[in-house]
Design a protein around this motif. Structure first.
Motif, PDB file in Angstrom:
ATOM      1  N   THR A  38       0.827  -1.205   0.000  1.00  0.00           N
ATOM      2  CA  THR A  38       0.000   0.000   0.000  1.00  0.00           C
ATOM      3  C   THR A  38       0.858   1.251   0.000  1.00  0.00           C
ATOM      4  OG1 THR A  38      -1.716  -1.196   1.222  1.00  0.00           O
ATOM      5  CG2 THR A  38      -1.888   1.203   1.160  1.00  0.00           C
ATOM      6  N   ALA A  39       1.958   1.225   0.735  1.00  0.00           N
ATOM      7  CA  ALA A  39       2.868   2.370   0.747  1.00  0.00           C
ATOM      8  C   ALA A  39       3.476   2.600  -0.629  1.00  0.00           C
ATOM      9  CB  ALA A  39       3.968   2.152   1.778  1.00  0.00           C
ATOM     10  N   VAL A  40       3.854   1.528  -1.300  1.00  0.00           N
ATOM     11  CA  VAL A  40       4.415   1.642  -2.655  1.00  0.00           C
ATOM     12  C   VAL A  40       3.354   2.183  -3.606  1.00  0.00           C
ATOM     13  CG1 VAL A  40       5.252   0.320  -4.641  1.00  0.00           C
ATOM     14  CG2 VAL A  40       6.224  -0.085  -2.377  1.00  0.00           C
ATOM     15  N   LEU A  41       2.127   1.707  -3.487  1.00  0.00           N
ATOM     16  CA  LEU A  41       1.030   2.204  -4.323  1.00  0.00           C
ATOM     17  C   LEU A  41       0.858   3.706  -4.135  1.00  0.00           C
ATOM     18  CD1 LEU A  41      -1.468   1.997  -6.139  1.00  0.00           C
ATOM     19  CD2 LEU A  41      -2.768   1.212  -4.133  1.00  0.00           C
ATOM     20  N   ILE A  42       0.861   4.162  -2.898  1.00  0.00           N
ATOM     21  CA  ILE A  42       0.707   5.594  -2.616  1.00  0.00           C
ATOM     22  C   ILE A  42       1.877   6.383  -3.195  1.00  0.00           C
ATOM     23  CG2 ILE A  42       0.651   7.328  -0.772  1.00  0.00           C
ATOM     24  CD1 ILE A  42      -0.926   5.240   0.903  1.00  0.00           C
ATOM     25  N   ALA A  43       3.083   5.823  -3.114  1.00  0.00           N
ATOM     26  CA  ALA A  43       4.260   6.482  -3.681  1.00  0.00           C
ATOM     27  C   ALA A  43       4.129   6.626  -5.193  1.00  0.00           C
ATOM     28  CB  ALA A  43       5.522   5.701  -3.332  1.00  0.00           C
ATOM     29  N   VAL A  44       3.623   5.588  -5.847  1.00  0.00           N
ATOM     30  CA  VAL A  44       3.418   5.648  -7.296  1.00  0.00           C
ATOM     31  C   VAL A  44       2.371   6.696  -7.647  1.00  0.00           C
ATOM     32  CG1 VAL A  44       2.604   4.374  -9.321  1.00  0.00           C
ATOM     33  CG2 VAL A  44       4.139   3.257  -7.693  1.00  0.00           C
ATOM     34  N   LEU A  45       1.267   6.710  -6.916  1.00  0.00           N
ATOM     35  CA  LEU A  45       0.213   7.698  -7.151  1.00  0.00           C
ATOM     36  C   LEU A  45       0.750   9.112  -6.967  1.00  0.00           C
ATOM     37  CD1 LEU A  45      -2.788   6.070  -5.212  1.00  0.00           C
ATOM     38  CD2 LEU A  45      -2.339   5.964  -7.676  1.00  0.00           C
ATOM     39  N   HIS A  46       1.568   9.302  -5.943  1.00  0.00           N
ATOM     40  CA  HIS A  46       2.140  10.621  -5.666  1.00  0.00           C
ATOM     41  C   HIS A  46       3.075  11.065  -6.779  1.00  0.00           C
ATOM     42  CE1 HIS A  46       3.803  14.007  -3.509  1.00  0.00           C
ATOM     43  NE2 HIS A  46       5.011  13.488  -3.566  1.00  0.00           N
ATOM     44  N   ALA A  47       3.948  10.157  -7.219  1.00  0.00           N
ATOM     45  CA  ALA A  47       4.915  10.495  -8.267  1.00  0.00           C
ATOM     46  C   ALA A  47       4.221  10.850  -9.576  1.00  0.00           C
ATOM     47  CB  ALA A  47       5.880   9.336  -8.479  1.00  0.00           C
ATOM     48  N   ALA A  48       3.079  10.210  -9.833  1.00  0.00           N
ATOM     49  CA  ALA A  48       2.321  10.467 -11.067  1.00  0.00           C
ATOM     50  C   ALA A  48       1.323  11.616 -10.914  1.00  0.00           C
ATOM     51  CB  ALA A  48       1.574   9.201 -11.482  1.00  0.00           C
ATOM     52  N   LYS A  49       1.347  12.280  -9.751  1.00  0.00           N
ATOM     53  CA  LYS A  49       0.418  13.381  -9.451  1.00  0.00           C
ATOM     54  C   LYS A  49      -1.035  12.927  -9.540  1.00  0.00           C
ATOM     55  CE  LYS A  49       3.732  16.884 -10.953  1.00  0.00           C
ATOM     56  NZ  LYS A  49       4.009  18.027 -11.862  1.00  0.00           N
ATOM     57  N   LEU A  50      -1.243  11.704  -9.116  1.00  0.00           N
ATOM     58  CA  LEU A  50      -2.587  11.121  -9.132  1.00  0.00           C
ATOM     59  C   LEU A  50      -3.166  11.010  -7.727  1.00  0.00           C
ATOM     60  CD1 LEU A  50      -4.852   9.657 -10.716  1.00  0.00           C
ATOM     61  CD2 LEU A  50      -3.470   7.572 -10.604  1.00  0.00           C
ATOM     62  N   ASP A  51      -2.312  11.152  -6.715  1.00  0.00           N
ATOM     63  CA  ASP A  51      -2.744  10.916  -5.332  1.00  0.00           C
ATOM     64  C   ASP A  51      -3.940  11.767  -4.927  1.00  0.00           C
ATOM     65  OD1 ASP A  51      -1.085  13.119  -5.563  1.00  0.00           O
ATOM     66  OD2 ASP A  51       0.139  12.665  -3.797  1.00  0.00           O
ATOM     67  N   ARG A  52      -3.847  13.076  -5.133  1.00  0.00           N
ATOM     68  CA  ARG A  52      -4.925  13.953  -4.669  1.00  0.00           C
ATOM     69  C   ARG A  52      -6.056  14.074  -5.683  1.00  0.00           C
ATOM     70  NH1 ARG A  52      -4.222  17.147  -0.398  1.00  0.00           N
ATOM     71  NH2 ARG A  52      -5.041  19.025  -1.386  1.00  0.00           N
ATOM     72  N   LYS A  53      -5.873  13.520  -6.872  1.00  0.00           N
ATOM     73  CA  LYS A  53      -6.976  13.434  -7.826  1.00  0.00           C
ATOM     74  C   LYS A  53      -7.836  12.216  -7.510  1.00  0.00           C
ATOM     75  CE  LYS A  53      -4.801  15.922 -11.616  1.00  0.00           C
ATOM     76  NZ  LYS A  53      -4.365  15.899 -13.033  1.00  0.00           N
ATOM     77  N   ALA A  54      -7.180  11.135  -7.129  1.00  0.00           N
ATOM     78  CA  ALA A  54      -7.912   9.926  -6.753  1.00  0.00           C
ATOM     79  C   ALA A  54      -8.467  10.031  -5.332  1.00  0.00           C
ATOM     80  CB  ALA A  54      -7.001   8.708  -6.878  1.00  0.00           C
ATOM     81  N   PHE A  55      -7.762  10.790  -4.474  1.00  0.00           N
ATOM     82  CA  PHE A  55      -8.181  10.968  -3.075  1.00  0.00           C
ATOM     83  C   PHE A  55      -8.114  12.463  -2.755  1.00  0.00           C
ATOM     84  CE2 PHE A  55      -6.538   6.706  -3.524  1.00  0.00           C
ATOM     85  CZ  PHE A  55      -7.471   5.931  -2.843  1.00  0.00           C
ATOM     86  N   PRO A  56      -9.120  13.234  -3.187  1.00  0.00           N
ATOM     87  CA  PRO A  56      -9.089  14.696  -3.077  1.00  0.00           C
ATOM     88  C   PRO A  56      -8.874  15.228  -1.658  1.00  0.00           C
ATOM     89  CG  PRO A  56     -10.887  13.990  -4.500  1.00  0.00           C
ATOM     90  CD  PRO A  56     -10.347  12.758  -3.852  1.00  0.00           C
TER      91      PRO A  56
END
Length: 218
Positions: free
Chosen positions: A152-170
């Motif tokens: 889960t931590a790696v998934l969050i890191a990938v989302l963050h690097a792709a600038k998807l983290d706050r789009k998927a989890f506003p």
């Protein structure tokens, strides 16, 4: 149903309502390549450093996409930087193969259409929302303060690097995301993997975007 980290990224990168991408294809492809590389590292099959990807276990793991990526790394036989492999693995038809696989297993639906009645387009709305719901619940719990597991931590890191983290989890806290991606909570090996993946996806996405812009202007 078991899905890879790359498939988790892909599900979160598409709107649940209409199946449209939340980020550009360049960023998404880099994220998928990074997710594949990260999962191989999580499984202990490779080790990441700034200078190279090191094969640790050449055995097959059972997932066709991960095994194919591992085979490419082994067959290449050269000391490549992680960013090189992120770009390489994310290129081509990885995104389409994963989307098709999710459709074949009943998670997504493939809908073909045309824009302006001329240009072909494909959307991938959800057919079975339970898989993404489980992913979202797991990530939301960690973003809310629960102790993360490595995947889960790696998934969050990938989302963050792709600038998807706050789009998927506003509503996600920037401070909490930073805390997770910096890996202070984890052991040295896990923290190293998260840091490397976070950095190389950003490098790969930026390089690909520059290359695309150069090609378009040439």
């Amino acid at each position: 149903m078991s899905v890879t980290i790359a498939e988790e990224v892909l599900l979160l990168a598409h709107s649940e309502q209409d199946g449209k991408q939340l980020i550009g294809s360049t960023e998404l492809d880099a994220a998928l390549g990074g997710a594949v590389l990260a999962e191989l590292a999580v499984e202990g099959r490779i080790e990441l450093s700034q200078k190279r990807v090191v094969v640790k276990d050449a055995g097959r793991g059972g997932d066709p996409e991960l095994d194919a990526a591992m085979a490419r790394i082994i067959e290449d036989g050269k000391e490549r930087k992680p960013a090189w492999w992120v770009a390489k693995l994310g290129k081509g038809k990885l995104r389409t193969r994963l989307l098709t696989r999710l459709a074949d297993t009943g998670v997504l639906t493939q809908e073909r259409g045309k824009v302006l009645g001329i240009f072909p387009t494909t959307r991938w709305p959800e057919a079975d929302g339970r898989v993404e719901a489980e992913i979202r619940a797991r990530v939301a719990a960690v973003l809310g303060g629960a102790d993360p597991d490595e995947r889960t931590a790696v998934l969050i890191a990938v989302l963050h690097a792709a600038k998807l983290d706050r789009k998927a989890f506003p509503g996600a806290s920037k401070e909490r995301i930073k805390e997770i991606t910096e890996g202070a909570w984890a052991g040295e090996a896990v923290a190293k993997t998260i840091a490397e993946i976070n950095a190389v996806i950003m490098i790969a996405a930026t390089s690909a975007a520059i290359g695309a812009a150069t090609s378009a202007s040439g």
